[in-house]
Design an enzyme around this catalytic site. Structure first.
Site, PDB file in Angstrom:
ATOM      1  N   ASP A 167      77.707  12.591 -60.978  1.00 34.69           N
ATOM      2  CA  ASP A 167      76.639  11.877 -61.680  1.00 34.69           C
ATOM      3  C   ASP A 167      75.983  12.788 -62.715  1.00 34.69           C
ATOM      4  O   ASP A 167      75.421  13.839 -62.366  1.00 34.69           O
ATOM      5  CB  ASP A 167      75.610  11.392 -60.665  1.00 34.69           C
ATOM      6  CG  ASP A 167      74.721  10.287 -61.213  1.00 34.69           C
ATOM      7  OD1 ASP A 167      74.423  10.318 -62.426  1.00 34.69           O
ATOM      8  OD2 ASP A 167      74.330   9.395 -60.435  1.00 34.69           O
ATOM      9  N   CYS A 223      73.901   8.865 -70.709  1.00 31.03           N
ATOM     10  CA  CYS A 223      74.905   9.078 -69.665  1.00 31.03           C
ATOM     11  C   CYS A 223      76.323   8.993 -70.212  1.00 31.03           C
ATOM     12  O   CYS A 223      77.199   9.765 -69.815  1.00 31.03           O
ATOM     13  CB  CYS A 223      74.713   8.072 -68.526  1.00 31.03           C
ATOM     14  SG  CYS A 223      74.684   6.350 -69.030  1.00 31.03           S
ATOM     15  N   HIS A 229      75.614   2.435 -65.843  1.00 36.93           N
ATOM     16  CA  HIS A 229      75.677   3.900 -65.866  1.00 36.93           C
ATOM     17  C   HIS A 229      77.111   4.351 -66.107  1.00 36.93           C
ATOM     18  O   HIS A 229      78.065   3.646 -65.750  1.00 36.93           O
ATOM     19  CB  HIS A 229      75.174   4.452 -64.534  1.00 36.93           C
ATOM     20  CG  HIS A 229      74.954   5.935 -64.529  1.00 36.93           C
ATOM     21  ND1 HIS A 229      74.116   6.568 -65.414  1.00 36.93           N
ATOM     22  CD2 HIS A 229      75.470   6.911 -63.731  1.00 36.93           C
ATOM     23  CE1 HIS A 229      74.112   7.872 -65.167  1.00 36.93           C
ATOM     24  NE2 HIS A 229      74.935   8.108 -64.161  1.00 36.93           N
TER      25      HIS A 229
END
Length: 501
Positions: free
Chosen positions: A180, A56, A162
């Protein structure tokens, strides 16, 4: 037949609002009218899905770097230069990131190494009001983007740490749009800014440190052309501490009378694996059959690198470094602490193997290339100055390919067409040490007891009178040193952004 595994997750709403929902679309339209979605268009143009569960951070960064149109300076695939997760490896091995994710501090390091300007804040170094101010500033332009490091649990989502870019801000509802990068899991969504701050303000149980956010923008000047610092090797912490803390204390503690004594103490105390810390930036390309020519772009980049090298070798400090290394009967590449290999073919063989992995899209994977043979040659094309090229054949067990390393070299003397005439002019220990001394903060030398020597060293290391290219190179390295010092002081944790599946 149904396959085992997971197909997406249902976005918990509230607290989040799906970007594609009716309410999400209305928020988007209102934010556009409010002028705080300017950065969205660039980001959405380069929106990507993280290719690994723990990527991520890498996906967020490559997305932002491409949105800012920062040139990686190296090829991705075919002729194209483009940021991809596989290219973000200068601060942490990709295999390690794939297994554990990447830390907040290492992601900052990566952004800086990639040529971006970075301002990073943990929540204990900022406030929600400051965060809102920065977010509004970046959302109102397309030359600055925000990456947030947060805990998913605050939004009732599955997973823990994240990273994702922030795509915009709605002032009336005080909400942020999270783009995201785990798009296989959750779609882009709006969240209350207060909850996003709470998610960033969460403490990582492994280290006791807060998460945070970073502002990434284009630099005012180009990144280093010839030299760069690497925190990929674990020894970087000790080396950074030595350069930024131990050297100034050493200078204050000794009553040096001549510059050779200073160089002796500084160089002989260098930590092991120092050669893994500062690197010269090589240009690697696939070797085309029968085509030894250089493109105008390659010639231009090489010419700039050679000019930087020439400017280093014309400094008074370089002459002192060369004299010192000669006096101890140790040529620049034979100092054990530098860790450099013995000659250009050996150095280039390693570079060619790395380059072949990158060009094949396998860098950081378990597949390893080995160099079967190398050949150093000088090309004299189109009447230009001779260009030093190391040609290598590399194999990975099932295939082989030809790779060239274009070597910047200073034309301080005649360069014949034999390898022996060219070896020794490429970036090596003497100019690397010179540049590193120039890059140390000016206050490093302020505590010297001998005033005459202090003035002499100050004159030698001053950047004020350096040529523009070398001055920018030195300031770039100095910025990297300060960044690494901050990373070392913060004792950055290695688990932010770890796999959350």
């Amino acid at each position: 037949m149904a396959m085992a595994g997971l197909y997406r997750r249902l976005l918990p709403s509230p607290p989040a609002i799906d970007f594609a929902s009716s309410e999400g679309k209305q928020l988007f339209l209102e934010a556009i009218q409010g002028g705080t979605m300017e950065g969205f268009y660039r980001l959405i143009s380069y929106f990507q899905t993280q290719s690994e569960p723990a990527y991520c951070g890498l996906a967020s960064l490559s997305m932002v770097l491409n949105a800012l149109a920062i040139d990686p300076g190296r090829k991705w695939k075919g002729p194209w230069r483009w940021f991809d997760e596989s290219m973000l490896d200068c601060c942490e091995p990709l295999e390690k990131v794939k297994e554990k994710g990447i830390s907040f501090g290492k992601l900052v390091c990566l952004a800086h190494c990639a040529g971006a300007k970075v301002e990073a804040f943990r929540t204990n170094q900022s406030s929600i009001d400051d965060f809102r101010k920065y977010l509004i500033r970046c959302s109102s332009s397309d030359n600055c983007h925000v990456i947030s490091s947060y805990h998913r649990g605050i939004f009732k989502q599955t997973g823990t740490g994240h990273f994702s870019p922030i795509g915009g801000y709605h002032a009336g509802r005080d909400m942020a749009l999270i783009l995201d990068v785990a798009r296989f899991k959750y779609p882009p969504h709006w969240v209350p800014l207060s909850l996003l701050w709470e998610a960033m303000d969460s403490v990582d149980v492994a280290t006791g440190q807060q998460r945070g956010f970073m502002l990434i923008s284009r630099p005012h000047r180009e990144p280093g052309l010839l030299y760069t610092l690497s925190c990929k090797h674990e020894s970087w912490v000790g080396i950074a501490r030595y350069l930024m803390e131990d050297v100034p204390n050493l200078v204050k503690s000794k009553d040096f009378k001549v510059i050779e004594n200073v160089l002796s103490f500084v160089f002989k105390s260098l930590p092991s694996n120092f050669g893994e810390f500062i690197k010269w930036v090589a240009e690697v390309r696939r070797r085309e059959d029968g085509d030894n020519s250089l493109s105008q772009e390659e010639k231009g980049r090489l010419a700039v690198k050679e000019e930087v090298l020439k400017q280093v070798q014309e400094t008074g400090l370089f002459k002192h470094v060369v004299a010192f290394l000669s006096s101890v009967n140790s040529c620049c590449r034979n100092m054990p602490s530098l860790g450099h290999k013995d000659d250009l073919p050996d150095v280039a063989a390693s570079v060619c193997c790395q380059g072949a992995e990158i060009l094949a899209g396998k860098f950081g994977s378990s597949v390893r290339f080995c160099c079967r043979e190398t050949c150093v040659k000088c090309l004299n094309t189109d009447g230009d100055n001779p260009t030093t090229v190391v040609s290598a054949t590399v194999v990975d067990g099932s295939s082989q390919q030809g790779v060239d390393v274009l070597v910047p070299s200073s034309q301080m003397g005649d360069c014949g067409c034999g390898p022996s005439d060219c070896i020794g002019m490429y970036p090596a220990g003497n100019d690397i040490l010179t540049v590193l001394l120039l890059a140390l903060p000016t206050e490093t030398w302020s505590g010297m007891k001998d005033e005459k020597l202090s003035k002499e060293i100050h004159d030698l290391v001053s950047t004020e009178n350096l040529p523009t290219l070398l001055q920018e190179e030195v300031l770039h390295l100095r910025g990297q040193l300060h960044l690494l010092k901050r990373c070392q002081e913060n004792k950055v944790d290695e688990n932010l952004g770890a796999p959350q599946m």
